[in-house]
Design a protein around this motif. Sequence first.
Motif, mmCIF file in Angstrom:
data_model
loop_
_atom_site.group_PDB
_atom_site.id
_atom_site.type_symbol
_atom_site.label_atom_id
_atom_site.label_comp_id
_atom_site.label_asym_id
_atom_site.label_seq_id
_atom_site.Cartn_x
_atom_site.Cartn_y
_atom_site.Cartn_z
ATOM 1 N N LEU A 24 2.825 11.022 -6.442
ATOM 2 C CA LEU A 24 2.102 10.245 -7.442
ATOM 3 C C LEU A 24 1.086 11.105 -8.173
ATOM 4 O O LEU A 24 0.911 10.983 -9.389
ATOM 5 N N CYS A 25 0.417 12.000 -7.446
ATOM 6 C CA CYS A 25 -0.610 12.851 -8.043
ATOM 7 C C CYS A 25 -0.009 13.869 -9.018
ATOM 8 O O CYS A 25 -0.541 14.088 -10.098
ATOM 9 N N ARG A 28 3.980 -1.903 -6.774
ATOM 10 C CA ARG A 28 4.702 -3.176 -6.894
ATOM 11 C C ARG A 28 6.023 -3.053 -6.144
ATOM 12 O O ARG A 28 6.730 -2.054 -6.273
ATOM 13 N N THR A 29 6.370 -4.080 -5.379
ATOM 14 C CA THR A 29 7.611 -4.028 -4.614
ATOM 15 C C THR A 29 8.815 -3.953 -5.539
ATOM 16 O O THR A 29 9.795 -3.275 -5.229
ATOM 17 N N THR A 40 1.830 2.592 -10.347
ATOM 18 C CA THR A 40 0.947 2.043 -9.324
ATOM 19 C C THR A 40 -0.146 1.223 -9.984
ATOM 20 O O THR A 40 -0.398 1.338 -11.179
ATOM 21 N N VAL A 41 -0.804 0.415 -9.163
ATOM 22 C CA VAL A 41 -1.903 -0.429 -9.611
ATOM 23 C C VAL A 41 -3.078 -0.138 -8.697
ATOM 24 O O VAL A 41 -2.901 -0.012 -7.483
ATOM 25 N N SER A 51 0.838 -1.198 0.000
ATOM 26 C CA SER A 51 0.000 0.000 0.000
ATOM 27 C C SER A 51 0.879 1.255 0.000
ATOM 28 O O SER A 51 2.084 1.196 0.206
ATOM 29 N N ILE A 52 0.238 2.388 -0.209
ATOM 30 C CA ILE A 52 0.946 3.665 -0.184
ATOM 31 C C ILE A 52 1.537 3.906 1.201
ATOM 32 O O ILE A 52 2.657 4.395 1.345
ATOM 33 N N ASP A 53 0.796 3.524 2.240
ATOM 34 C CA ASP A 53 1.272 3.693 3.610
ATOM 35 C C ASP A 53 2.527 2.855 3.847
ATOM 36 O O ASP A 53 3.507 3.332 4.426
#
Length: 113
Positions: free
Chosen positions: A44-45, A63-64, A53-54, A25-27
């Motif tokens: 990201l924005c 994705r790691t 991102t997915v 996650s983003i966190d």
Amino acid sequence: MSPRIETQHSREAREQKPVQPLLISIDECATALGIAQQTVRNWLCTGTVQLPTVKIGGRRMVRTADLLSFVDALGTQGTQQQDPAPAAATPAAAPRRGRGRPRKGAALQGGAK
């Protein structure tokens, strides 16, 4: 009580390494980078960083493998040699608009009376 018999299958199950997640996650991404979650969301924005991102079920995931390659690229950015452009050849930057709602004074400076 009878003694527990250990089979090869149960021994292999305990010795296996934990599976690394393919998506985080983003966190979790922000925690791994050591920065605030909102900073990653802002990057990201605005497109400040190129981190694909997915979106799964309304959640934005990273994705790691992409995160690891992003971190690897951070180390190589400072070592690349760039030819400095001459100051005369650089075009003048357009003035940036301020963030938020425009003020009355800014609208009048544009020539409207």
